[in-house]
Scaffold this motif. Structure first.
Motif, mmCIF file in Angstrom:
data_model
loop_
_atom_site.group_PDB
_atom_site.id
_atom_site.type_symbol
_atom_site.label_atom_id
_atom_site.label_comp_id
_atom_site.label_asym_id
_atom_site.label_seq_id
_atom_site.Cartn_x
_atom_site.Cartn_y
_atom_site.Cartn_z
ATOM 1 N N ILE A 192 30.962 31.765 42.536
ATOM 2 C CA ILE A 192 32.270 32.437 42.618
ATOM 3 C C ILE A 192 33.379 31.501 42.153
ATOM 4 N N GLU A 193 33.282 30.219 42.489
ATOM 5 C CA GLU A 193 34.264 29.239 41.998
ATOM 6 C C GLU A 193 34.223 29.149 40.470
ATOM 7 N N LEU A 219 37.239 34.571 34.788
ATOM 8 C CA LEU A 219 36.438 35.794 34.717
ATOM 9 C C LEU A 219 36.690 36.719 35.902
ATOM 10 N N PHE A 220 37.388 36.218 36.919
ATOM 11 C CA PHE A 220 37.663 37.039 38.093
ATOM 12 C C PHE A 220 38.547 38.217 37.690
ATOM 13 N N ASN A 223 40.288 44.264 34.848
ATOM 14 C CA ASN A 223 41.690 44.668 34.892
ATOM 15 C C ASN A 223 42.549 43.967 33.848
ATOM 16 N N GLN A 224 41.938 43.099 33.041
ATOM 17 C CA GLN A 224 42.680 42.477 31.953
ATOM 18 C C GLN A 224 42.767 43.471 30.795
ATOM 19 N N SER A 225 43.772 43.290 29.975
ATOM 20 C CA SER A 225 43.891 44.141 28.790
ATOM 21 C C SER A 225 42.748 43.817 27.830
ATOM 22 N N GLN A 226 42.503 44.717 26.902
ATOM 23 C CA GLN A 226 41.455 44.494 25.900
ATOM 24 C C GLN A 226 41.740 43.224 25.101
ATOM 25 N N VAL A 227 43.019 43.001 24.763
ATOM 26 C CA VAL A 227 43.404 41.814 23.999
ATOM 27 C C VAL A 227 43.119 40.544 24.804
ATOM 28 N N PHE A 271 29.871 38.101 34.734
ATOM 29 C CA PHE A 271 29.675 37.158 33.638
ATOM 30 C C PHE A 271 29.461 37.853 32.283
ATOM 31 N N ALA A 272 29.744 39.147 32.189
ATOM 32 C CA ALA A 272 29.493 39.894 30.957
ATOM 33 C C ALA A 272 30.251 39.317 29.758
ATOM 34 N N VAL A 273 31.506 38.952 29.937
ATOM 35 C CA VAL A 273 32.295 38.395 28.830
ATOM 36 C C VAL A 273 31.702 37.054 28.396
ATOM 37 N N LEU A 274 31.289 36.241 29.351
ATOM 38 C CA LEU A 274 30.670 34.955 29.043
ATOM 39 C C LEU A 274 29.355 35.165 28.286
#
Length: 191
Positions: A84-85, A92-93, A97-101, A167-170
């Motif tokens: 989690i840290e 990545l937390f 809710n982050q924008s696509q950009v 971790f999907a973006v990673l």
């Protein structure tokens, strides 16, 4: 706009922290759009404000590698807390809710982190040698060894903690970086 895209391409391909920061100071600080503010936030999280600071994002990848190699039951929950840290440290937390950009910028920064990780690994004499420092691995052998590490970091560790969504973006960034450095060798990865 073409000029900005050009230097950003160079910025995300550069694995040397000092050269990246120089590119940022020459080009990125000038406009300060929302996207640039987000990039700067990631750079501060990764490199800190002081010069000569270690790359925190590569450090998180190393922690993930360590966690993937950990065996036994995590009764105290320490490894889960460490995971989690790492999520928080890599920004990545709450990524949904982050924008696509912002997700694209984060993915580009994480791809650069993997490129840096692979560059450092390939330059390590102990990493590329066969047995007791005698002989050198072939390019194919290095690709397999890098694939093992990327698999452990980006896939094994998130699977262990049932955190693939977090971790999907990673994971996407790891795949992009590996495909760039080792085209047609994705079959070495264990997803």
């Amino acid at each position: 706009m073409q000029e900005k895209e050009e230097w950003l391409k160079d910025f995300y391909q550069e694995v040397n922290a000092e050269k990246r920061m120089k590119l940022w100071q020459e080009h990125g600080c000038a406009e300060q759009t929302e996207e640039d503010s987000f990039r700067e936030k990631l750079l501060l999280a990764r490199y800190g404000k002081k010069k000569k600071k270690e790359d925190a994002f590569v450090g998180y990848l190393m922690q993930m590698k360590y966690l993937s190699e950990s065996t036994g039951v995590d009764f105290s929950g320490q490894r889960k807390k460490q995971a989690i840290e790492i999520i928080n440290g890599l920004s990545l937390f709450d990524v949904e809710n982050q924008s696509q950009v912002e997700r694209e910028i984060l993915q580009a920064e994480l791809k650069n982190t993997f490129l840096t990780f692979m560059d450092v690994s390939k330059k390590g004499r102990g990493f590329t040698s066969l047995v007791f420092g005698m002989g050198q691995l072939s390019e194919e052998g290095i690709a397999k060894k890098i694939a093992e590490q990327i698999s452990a970091i980006a896939f094994t560790m998130p699977h262990m903690f049932h955190m693939d969504r977090e971790f999907a973006v990673l994971q996407k960034a790891a795949l992009e970086a590996f495909r760039q450095e080792y085209p047609n060798r994705e079959h070495f990865l264990k997803k």
